[in-house]
Scaffold this motif. Structure first.
Motif, PDB file in Angstrom:
ATOM      1  N   VAL A 377       0.839  -1.205   0.000  1.00 18.82           N
ATOM      2  CA  VAL A 377       0.000   0.000   0.000  1.00 18.82           C
ATOM      3  C   VAL A 377       0.871   1.252   0.000  1.00 18.82           C
ATOM      4  O   VAL A 377       0.646   2.194  -0.761  1.00 18.82           O
ATOM      5  N   LEU A 378       1.894   1.271   0.871  1.00 16.09           N
ATOM      6  CA  LEU A 378       2.796   2.423   0.927  1.00 16.09           C
ATOM      7  C   LEU A 378       3.485   2.640  -0.418  1.00 16.09           C
ATOM      8  O   LEU A 378       3.533   3.770  -0.928  1.00 16.09           O
ATOM      9  N   GLY A 379       4.004   1.562  -0.995  1.00 16.56           N
ATOM     10  CA  GLY A 379       4.697   1.679  -2.275  1.00 16.56           C
ATOM     11  C   GLY A 379       3.768   2.182  -3.367  1.00 16.56           C
ATOM     12  O   GLY A 379       4.163   2.996  -4.208  1.00 16.56           O
ATOM     13  N   ALA A 380       2.513   1.724  -3.369  1.00 14.55           N
ATOM     14  CA  ALA A 380       1.582   2.126  -4.427  1.00 14.55           C
ATOM     15  C   ALA A 380       1.284   3.620  -4.357  1.00 14.55           C
ATOM     16  O   ALA A 380       1.362   4.326  -5.375  1.00 14.55           O
ATOM     17  N   VAL A 381       0.949   4.103  -3.176  1.00 15.31           N
ATOM     18  CA  VAL A 381       0.590   5.525  -3.059  1.00 15.31           C
ATOM     19  C   VAL A 381       1.814   6.402  -3.307  1.00 15.31           C
ATOM     20  O   VAL A 381       1.735   7.433  -3.984  1.00 15.31           O
ATOM     21  N   LEU A 382       2.977   5.995  -2.782  1.00 21.55           N
ATOM     22  CA  LEU A 382       4.198   6.789  -2.958  1.00 21.55           C
ATOM     23  C   LEU A 382       4.623   6.847  -4.423  1.00 21.55           C
ATOM     24  O   LEU A 382       4.917   7.927  -4.952  1.00 21.55           O
ATOM     25  N   ILE A 383       4.645   5.679  -5.091  1.00 23.38           N
ATOM     26  CA  ILE A 383       5.080   5.658  -6.489  1.00 23.38           C
ATOM     27  C   ILE A 383       4.097   6.418  -7.374  1.00 23.38           C
ATOM     28  O   ILE A 383       4.501   7.123  -8.301  1.00 23.38           O
ATOM     29  N   TRP A 384       2.788   6.312  -7.059  1.00 25.15           N
ATOM     30  CA  TRP A 384       1.829   7.069  -7.881  1.00 25.15           C
ATOM     31  C   TRP A 384       2.030   8.573  -7.696  1.00 25.15           C
ATOM     32  O   TRP A 384       1.950   9.346  -8.657  1.00 25.15           O
ATOM     33  N   PHE A 385       2.314   8.994  -6.470  1.00 21.41           N
ATOM     34  CA  PHE A 385       2.587  10.417  -6.223  1.00 21.41           C
ATOM     35  C   PHE A 385       3.814  10.863  -7.024  1.00 21.41           C
ATOM     36  O   PHE A 385       3.798  11.903  -7.690  1.00 21.41           O
ATOM     37  N   LEU A 386       4.884  10.071  -6.963  1.00 21.90           N
ATOM     38  CA  LEU A 386       6.105  10.426  -7.700  1.00 21.90           C
ATOM     39  C   LEU A 386       5.864  10.372  -9.209  1.00 21.90           C
ATOM     40  O   LEU A 386       6.419  11.189  -9.960  1.00 21.90           O
ATOM     41  N   TRP A 387       5.038   9.430  -9.653  1.00 24.20           N
ATOM     42  CA  TRP A 387       4.735   9.306 -11.090  1.00 24.20           C
ATOM     43  C   TRP A 387       4.069  10.576 -11.613  1.00 24.20           C
ATOM     44  O   TRP A 387       4.389  11.071 -12.697  1.00 24.20           O
ATOM     45  N   ILE A 388       3.141  11.107 -10.833  1.00 25.01           N
ATOM     46  CA  ILE A 388       2.449  12.335 -11.244  1.00 25.01           C
ATOM     47  C   ILE A 388       3.378  13.547 -11.134  1.00 25.01           C
ATOM     48  O   ILE A 388       3.472  14.370 -12.048  1.00 25.01           O
ATOM     49  N   LYS A 389       4.102  13.645 -10.041  1.00 19.34           N
ATOM     50  CA  LYS A 389       4.937  14.814  -9.819  1.00 19.34           C
ATOM     51  C   LYS A 389       6.181  14.817 -10.700  1.00 19.34           C
ATOM     52  O   LYS A 389       6.778  15.877 -10.901  1.00 19.34           O
ATOM     53  N   ALA A 390       6.581  13.654 -11.215  1.00 20.13           N
ATOM     54  CA  ALA A 390       7.760  13.612 -12.099  1.00 20.13           C
ATOM     55  C   ALA A 390       7.549  14.470 -13.336  1.00 20.13           C
ATOM     56  O   ALA A 390       8.514  15.018 -13.891  1.00 20.13           O
ATOM     57  N   GLU A 391       6.296  14.617 -13.753  1.00 22.01           N
ATOM     58  CA  GLU A 391       6.017  15.447 -14.924  1.00 22.01           C
ATOM     59  C   GLU A 391       6.298  16.919 -14.624  1.00 22.01           C
ATOM     60  O   GLU A 391       6.586  17.700 -15.528  1.00 22.01           O
ATOM     61  N   VAL A 392       6.186  17.308 -13.350  1.00 23.00           N
ATOM     62  CA  VAL A 392       6.447  18.700 -12.951  1.00 23.00           C
ATOM     63  C   VAL A 392       7.889  18.861 -12.484  1.00 23.00           C
ATOM     64  O   VAL A 392       8.579  19.813 -12.849  1.00 23.00           O
ATOM     65  N   TRP A 393       8.339  17.914 -11.652  1.00 22.14           N
ATOM     66  CA  TRP A 393       9.683  18.029 -11.082  1.00 22.14           C
ATOM     67  C   TRP A 393      10.778  17.759 -12.119  1.00 22.14           C
ATOM     68  O   TRP A 393      11.872  18.308 -12.007  1.00 22.14           O
ATOM     69  N   GLY A 394      10.483  16.947 -13.119  1.00 17.54           N
ATOM     70  CA  GLY A 394      11.492  16.616 -14.137  1.00 17.54           C
ATOM     71  C   GLY A 394      12.000  17.845 -14.867  1.00 17.54           C
ATOM     72  O   GLY A 394      13.226  18.095 -14.900  1.00 17.54           O
ATOM     73  N   PRO A 395      11.111  18.652 -15.474  1.00 19.24           N
ATOM     74  CA  PRO A 395      11.593  19.856 -16.175  1.00 19.24           C
ATOM     75  C   PRO A 395      12.324  20.818 -15.240  1.00 19.24           C
ATOM     76  O   PRO A 395      13.314  21.443 -15.654  1.00 19.24           O
ATOM     77  N   ALA A 396      11.844  20.943 -13.989  1.00 10.58           N
ATOM     78  CA  ALA A 396      12.529  21.853 -13.059  1.00 10.58           C
ATOM     79  C   ALA A 396      13.937  21.353 -12.763  1.00 10.58           C
ATOM     80  O   ALA A 396      14.898  22.150 -12.712  1.00 10.58           O
ATOM     81  N   LEU A 397      14.084  20.041 -12.591  1.00 15.66           N
ATOM     82  CA  LEU A 397      15.403  19.482 -12.307  1.00 15.66           C
ATOM     83  C   LEU A 397      16.340  19.638 -13.504  1.00 15.66           C
ATOM     84  O   LEU A 397      17.513  20.019 -13.358  1.00 15.66           O
ATOM     85  N   ILE A 398      15.823  19.342 -14.690  1.00 11.54           N
ATOM     86  CA  ILE A 398      16.660  19.459 -15.891  1.00 11.54           C
ATOM     87  C   ILE A 398      17.053  20.918 -16.138  1.00 11.54           C
ATOM     88  O   ILE A 398      18.182  21.223 -16.547  1.00 11.54           O
ATOM     89  N   ALA A 399      16.103  21.837 -15.893  1.00  6.56           N
ATOM     90  CA  ALA A 399      16.428  23.262 -16.068  1.00  6.56           C
ATOM     91  C   ALA A 399      17.554  23.673 -15.135  1.00  6.56           C
ATOM     92  O   ALA A 399      18.446  24.451 -15.514  1.00  6.56           O
ATOM     93  N   LEU A 400      17.544  23.152 -13.906  1.00  6.21           N
ATOM     94  CA  LEU A 400      18.595  23.469 -12.943  1.00  6.21           C
ATOM     95  C   LEU A 400      19.941  22.875 -13.372  1.00  6.21           C
ATOM     96  O   LEU A 400      20.984  23.538 -13.306  1.00  6.21           O
ATOM     97  N   LEU A 401      19.887  21.604 -13.829  1.00  9.62           N
ATOM     98  CA  LEU A 401      21.136  20.939 -14.215  1.00  9.62           C
ATOM     99  C   LEU A 401      21.752  21.521 -15.486  1.00  9.62           C
ATOM    100  O   LEU A 401      22.969  21.452 -15.676  1.00  9.62           O
ATOM    101  N   THR A 402      20.913  22.074 -16.375  1.00  7.80           N
ATOM    102  CA  THR A 402      21.430  22.589 -17.653  1.00  7.80           C
ATOM    103  C   THR A 402      21.741  24.079 -17.604  1.00  7.80           C
ATOM    104  O   THR A 402      22.075  24.674 -18.635  1.00  7.80           O
TER     105      THR A 402
END
Length: 445
Positions: A377-402
């Motif tokens: 249960v913990l893994g499901a809710v956590l991974i789903w949260f990260l799955w959704i937020k990766a679409e937002v956090w990914g560009p922010a992280l790449i913008a910082l790294l580049t």
């Protein structure tokens, strides 16, 4: 097959602390508006609701893998067959469909089942020439089946094809379809298990992978069943519609008393209603799963999982026990599939792909901790949260790294591909967990 996944002691505070961190993430998502979080309770509850459904599906996979070591690579198929239940149970009947071909369709299905039953009976009772007898029964049965089935399907699909073209439903309460979805998935699991559970684990994975793809292909192509790729919308809800709430003066006043507009308040109210229903189902399933796991049956299943040869030598029917847990786990997955369609209000067979509905579910179980229901249960809710937020956090992280890179093709390429980093992010999370917590965040006790 022997997995030897013996439990190891862990801190009793690990699970409560991890669940508290998870709850904090959802609170931040609902209250803080910045580059990391949306500050919207509607978004936070939407992620949570889908996470709860994912938890139910992960619970079913955990029963199969965590309890018995059965590798089900066709999760998407059992999810899809469960998703069919709200269409056939809760939608109203399609006018003219049953008159056009409903009776012949039922006769075809009965002819098909009768053929299989007769062939099975002939195989068991006859001693000489039973092979030829079974082949003859199957050929005759197939001809009769197709003779009834094809005209019925053609007539149903020709019935108002622009709007319907399917057989329709029974008009029963949508929550009843959740149970029926589990029954559908259990029936398919029984048929698959009778054939495949005597095989080695790798062959079982191949068989379930193939069955999963077949089920999705049937949903996509059999338009009489659920309109195929034309999709079906307007599936009834167990909670009120937002528009109904917005037209209610008392609700509008109630929403304003909490500082929300009618539109925002109605969205939150509906999502809270879904969350309550999903939590009740999830907690009920966890209770039953925990009781089963701690019973003599659960201890026997884990003994079979850890050493099939020793269990068989002690007189345990390994294949029969595997069939039991495979059916139960698949039924739970089917319930999750029916609940998912109810939440979406839409059945879109083309959206069922193995990466999203098999790979990601397995990541949830492994990250959470296979063999532990709360871990799944913990893994499901956590991974789903990260799955959704990766679409937002990914560009922010790449913008910082580049930032140090000069403007050019490489920087543009990295920035443009950042929103599609979900699978890379999930792979990285999986590798980190396997490296530093190989038994999962909340391992089996």
């Amino acid at each position: 097959m022997s997995t030897n996944r013996q439990a190891s002691p862990t801190s009793r505070w690990r699970a409560p602390v991890l669940f508290a961190i998870l709850a904090l993430l959802f609170i931040l998502e609902g209250t803080q508006r910045n580059a990391m979080f949306s500050g919207s309770w509607n978004t936070s509850l939407a992620i949570l609701n889908m996470g709860l459904i994912s938890a139910i599906i992960a619970l079913g996979v955990n029963m199969q893998w965590g309890y018995a070591g059965l590798f089900n690579a066709g999760v998407v198929g059992f999810l899809a067959i469960g998703a069919l239940a709200p269409i056939l149970i809760s939608l109203p009947p399609v006018e003219g469909a049953w008159a056009a071909g409903g009776v012949r369709l039922l006769a075809a299905l009965l002819a098909g089942l009768g053929t299989l039953a007769l062939a099975t009976l002939a195989w068991r009772r006859l001693h000489r020439g039973r092979g030829l007898a079974v082949i003859a029964i199957l050929i005759v049965g197939f001809v009769v089946y197709r003779g009834l089935f094809d005209p019925a399907v053609t007539a149903i699909e020709a019935n108002n094809p622009a709007r319907h073209g399917n057989i329709g439903g029974l008009g029963l309460p949508v929550m009843l379809s959740w149970v029926v979805g589990g029954i559908f998935a259990a029936a398919v699991a029984w048929a698959v298990g009778k054939v495949a559970l005597g095989l080695r684990s790798d062959y079982l994975a191949i068989a379930t992978l193939g069955i999963g793809e077949i089920i999705v292909a049937v949903l996509r192509n059999e338009e009489w069943l659920a309109r195929g790729v034309k999709n079906i919308t307007g599936i009834p809800r167990p909670v009120p519609y937002e528009v109904q709430l917005q037209r209610n003066p008392e609700f509008v006043e109630f929403a304003q008393s909490w500082g929300f507009t009618a539109a925002t308040g109605s969205g939150i109210w509906v999502k809270l209603g879904y969350m309550t229903l999903f939590l009740v189902v999830l907690l009920l399933l966890i209770l039953l799963a925990q009781l089963a796991l701690q019973s003599p049956w659960g201890r026997m299943m884990r003994a079979i999982r850890d050493n099939e040869t020793a269990a068989a030598a002690m007189g345990k029917n390994v294949t029969a026990r595997h069939l039991q847990v495979f059916i139960i786990g698949s039924a739970v997955i089917g319930i999750g599939g029916a609940m998912m369609v109810t939440l979406d209000g839409l059945l879109a067979p083309s959206s069922y792909n193995p990466l999203r509905y098999t790979f990601l579910i397995w990541v949830m179980v492994i990250v959470g901790g296979s063999g532990n229901n709360w871990g799944a249960v913990l893994g499901a809710v956590l991974i789903w949260f990260l799955w959704i937020k990766a679409e937002v956090w990914g560009p922010a992280l790449i913008a910082l790294l580049t930032l140090p890179l000069p403007d050019g093709g490489l920087k543009s390429h990295l920035l443009s591909g950042a929103p599609h980093m979900r699978f890379i992010a999930m792979g990285a999370v999986l590798l980190l967990v396997l490296r530093f917590a190989p038994r999962g965040l909340v391992p089996e006790r």
